[in-house]
Design a protein around this motif. Sequence first.
Motif, PDB file in Angstrom:
ATOM      1  N   VAL A   1       0.866  -1.180   0.000  1.00 11.78           N
ATOM      2  CA  VAL A   1       0.000   0.000   0.000  1.00 11.78           C
ATOM      3  C   VAL A   1       0.901   1.228   0.000  1.00 11.78           C
ATOM      4  N   VAL A   2       0.660   2.134  -0.937  1.00 11.75           N
ATOM      5  CA  VAL A   2       1.475   3.338  -1.093  1.00 11.75           C
ATOM      6  C   VAL A   2       0.663   4.532  -0.620  1.00 11.75           C
ATOM      7  N   VAL A   3       1.224   5.290   0.320  1.00 14.15           N
ATOM      8  CA  VAL A   3       0.485   6.347   1.005  1.00 14.15           C
ATOM      9  C   VAL A   3       1.292   7.639   0.975  1.00 14.15           C
ATOM     10  N   PRO A   4       0.701   8.766   0.562  1.00 16.73           N
ATOM     11  CA  PRO A   4       1.431  10.038   0.618  1.00 16.73           C
ATOM     12  C   PRO A   4       1.697  10.449   2.058  1.00 16.73           C
ATOM     13  N   MET A   5       2.826  11.137   2.276  1.00 16.16           N
ATOM     14  CA  MET A   5       3.223  11.528   3.633  1.00 16.16           C
ATOM     15  C   MET A   5       3.536  13.009   3.703  1.00 16.16           C
ATOM     16  N   SER A   6       3.190  13.595   4.822  1.00 12.56           N
ATOM     17  CA  SER A   6       3.528  14.986   5.127  1.00 12.56           C
ATOM     18  C   SER A   6       3.585  15.109   6.642  1.00 12.56           C
ATOM     19  N   GLY A   7       2.445  15.493   7.264  1.00 14.89           N
ATOM     20  CA  GLY A   7       2.386  15.472   8.718  1.00 14.89           C
ATOM     21  C   GLY A   7       2.398  14.059   9.265  1.00 14.89           C
ATOM     22  N   GLY A   8       1.943  13.116   8.449  1.00 19.05           N
ATOM     23  CA  GLY A   8       2.036  11.715   8.811  1.00 19.05           C
ATOM     24  C   GLY A   8       0.809  11.087   9.417  1.00 19.05           C
ATOM     25  N   GLY A   9      -0.291  11.828   9.544  1.00 21.21           N
ATOM     26  CA  GLY A   9      -1.484  11.259  10.146  1.00 21.21           C
ATOM     27  C   GLY A   9      -2.091  10.147   9.313  1.00 21.21           C
ATOM     28  N   LEU A  10      -2.106  10.326   7.996  1.00 21.86           N
ATOM     29  CA  LEU A  10      -2.699   9.331   7.106  1.00 21.86           C
ATOM     30  C   LEU A  10      -1.912   8.022   7.147  1.00 21.86           C
ATOM     31  N   ILE A  11      -0.609   8.104   6.932  1.00 21.63           N
ATOM     32  CA  ILE A  11       0.171   6.866   6.888  1.00 21.63           C
ATOM     33  C   ILE A  11       0.264   6.214   8.270  1.00 21.63           C
ATOM     34  N   SER A  12       0.217   7.010   9.338  1.00 22.81           N
ATOM     35  CA  SER A  12       0.235   6.435  10.687  1.00 22.81           C
ATOM     36  C   SER A  12      -0.994   5.565  10.913  1.00 22.81           C
ATOM     37  N   GLY A  13      -2.150   6.075  10.528  1.00 23.10           N
ATOM     38  CA  GLY A  13      -3.381   5.317  10.710  1.00 23.10           C
ATOM     39  C   GLY A  13      -3.464   4.114   9.796  1.00 23.10           C
ATOM     40  N   VAL A  14      -3.158   4.313   8.517  1.00 24.39           N
ATOM     41  CA  VAL A  14      -3.217   3.219   7.547  1.00 24.39           C
ATOM     42  C   VAL A  14      -2.230   2.119   7.923  1.00 24.39           C
ATOM     43  N   ALA A  15      -1.017   2.502   8.286  1.00 20.17           N
ATOM     44  CA  ALA A  15       0.001   1.511   8.644  1.00 20.17           C
ATOM     45  C   ALA A  15      -0.382   0.738   9.892  1.00 20.17           C
TER      46      ALA A  15
ATOM     47  N   LEU B   1      -3.153  -6.224  11.207  1.00 14.53           N
ATOM     48  CA  LEU B   1      -3.898  -7.336  10.623  1.00 14.53           C
ATOM     49  C   LEU B   1      -3.065  -8.171   9.654  1.00 14.53           C
ATOM     50  N   ARG B   2      -2.161  -7.511   8.936  1.00  9.22           N
ATOM     51  CA  ARG B   2      -1.351  -8.205   7.931  1.00  9.22           C
ATOM     52  C   ARG B   2       0.085  -7.673   7.969  1.00  9.22           C
ATOM     53  N   PRO B   3       0.893  -8.148   8.896  1.00 12.70           N
ATOM     54  CA  PRO B   3       2.270  -7.649   9.015  1.00 12.70           C
ATOM     55  C   PRO B   3       3.118  -7.852   7.770  1.00 12.70           C
ATOM     56  N   ASP B   4       2.708  -8.789   6.902  1.00 17.47           N
ATOM     57  CA  ASP B   4       3.478  -9.074   5.692  1.00 17.47           C
ATOM     58  C   ASP B   4       3.268  -8.051   4.586  1.00 17.47           C
ATOM     59  N   VAL B   5       2.215  -7.276   4.663  1.00 14.47           N
ATOM     60  CA  VAL B   5       1.940  -6.269   3.633  1.00 14.47           C
ATOM     61  C   VAL B   5       2.904  -5.100   3.815  1.00 14.47           C
ATOM     62  N   ARG B   6       3.517  -4.670   2.732  1.00 12.23           N
ATOM     63  CA  ARG B   6       4.459  -3.548   2.792  1.00 12.23           C
ATOM     64  C   ARG B   6       3.694  -2.232   2.769  1.00 12.23           C
ATOM     65  N   VAL B   7       4.045  -1.340   3.658  1.00  7.27           N
ATOM     66  CA  VAL B   7       3.483   0.010   3.684  1.00  7.27           C
ATOM     67  C   VAL B   7       4.589   0.957   3.212  1.00  7.27           C
TER      68      VAL B   7
ATOM     69  N   VAL C   1       6.462   1.926   8.892  1.00  8.97           N
ATOM     70  CA  VAL C   1       6.623   2.160   7.452  1.00  8.97           C
ATOM     71  C   VAL C   1       7.849   1.416   6.944  1.00  8.97           C
ATOM     72  N   ASP C   2       7.672   0.652   5.860  1.00  7.74           N
ATOM     73  CA  ASP C   2       8.743  -0.190   5.337  1.00  7.74           C
ATOM     74  C   ASP C   2       9.746   0.572   4.470  1.00  7.74           C
ATOM     75  N   ASP C   3       9.262   1.541   3.709  1.00  8.18           N
ATOM     76  CA  ASP C   3      10.157   2.242   2.780  1.00  8.18           C
ATOM     77  C   ASP C   3       9.489   3.534   2.333  1.00  8.18           C
ATOM     78  N   VAL C   4      10.265   4.381   1.668  1.00 10.05           N
ATOM     79  CA  VAL C   4       9.748   5.639   1.117  1.00 10.05           C
ATOM     80  C   VAL C   4      10.208   5.760  -0.329  1.00 10.05           C
ATOM     81  N   ILE C   5       9.315   6.211  -1.182  1.00  7.34           N
ATOM     82  CA  ILE C   5       9.660   6.521  -2.568  1.00  7.34           C
ATOM     83  C   ILE C   5       9.433   8.006  -2.780  1.00  7.34           C
ATOM     84  N   THR C   6      10.439   8.704  -3.268  1.00  5.26           N
ATOM     85  CA  THR C   6      10.294  10.130  -3.560  1.00  5.26           C
ATOM     86  C   THR C   6      10.087  10.325  -5.058  1.00  5.26           C
TER      87      THR C   6
END
Length: 301
Positions: free
Chosen positions: A160-174, A180-186, A238-243
């Motif tokens: 799952v690829v999530v945009p980041m800034s303040g981090g509220g969205l990716i914090s909740g999604v991750a 529930l699914r530790p194997d899924v990459r965030v 969070v597993d990784d970041v793509i810029t």
Amino acid sequence: MISLDDIRSAATVIAPHVVRTPLLPFGPGWLKPESLQPIGAFKLRGALNALARLENRANGVVAYSSGNHAQAVAFAARLHGVPAAIVMPSNTPAVKIEATKALGAEVFIVGITERVERAEALVAERGAALIPPFDHPDVIAGQGTIGLEILEDLPDVQAVVVPMSGGGLISGVATAIKTLRPDVRVIGAEPALAADIADSLHRGELTRWDPVERAQTAADALRDEPSALTWEHISKLVDDVITVSEEEIFDAMAQLARGARLITEPSGAVAVAAQAKLGGGVAVVSGGNVDPALLVRVLRT
């Protein structure tokens, strides 16, 4: 840190008022089009959850925002019949300012480094409640409902690829996904011009970038920086970041408009630009409140 129970509780609270956005096939993966929310962005989820849980909202609410959280708080405040005062930076697109006013909020425009201070002053003056854009567990839990929906609709999701800034969205999604699914990459997605989280993860500690430097990106909703609370979630989950470059962001906007029939703002296209580099997964299209003139320029190229 928030829990899965917090997110599930938020899902119940906000369900009557948000769109349960579908997953749409696109390119190498899928899209989660939060641009289809009533205010055009995912921020509605967190604002609705936070405002609903306020014990004292008689004196109204205050928020500071570059635009989408502003509209979300204005929408939630109108729903609950309370006044909203929103502080917005001077570089906010006019389309977001006008939309916030149209929802009945009182808007204050300040310099790009002054919005938090002005919001705190309004809280003190009016005895109102502050609903921050990301630095609050109820806000994070509301955004995390996106993660629940992705897992329900695509149980075999790999990333799952999530945009980041303040981090509220990716914090909740991750939180939802990793519980529930530790194997899924965030995977986080950031504009290269505002890649302070990518820098922080590389260094192993929270690193601050100059707000004027971050403001160079056209992705106006991604010019913020994480708080201690969101950094705690990001650094652990969070597993990784793509810029992505500005050119890649604009190209993703054009592809979404032509190929998916989705109008997105630059910030909303960042995860899609990152998804193209990743080669799959679900990309969260975070918002669609784009300046019309910018959209015209993007589609003409």
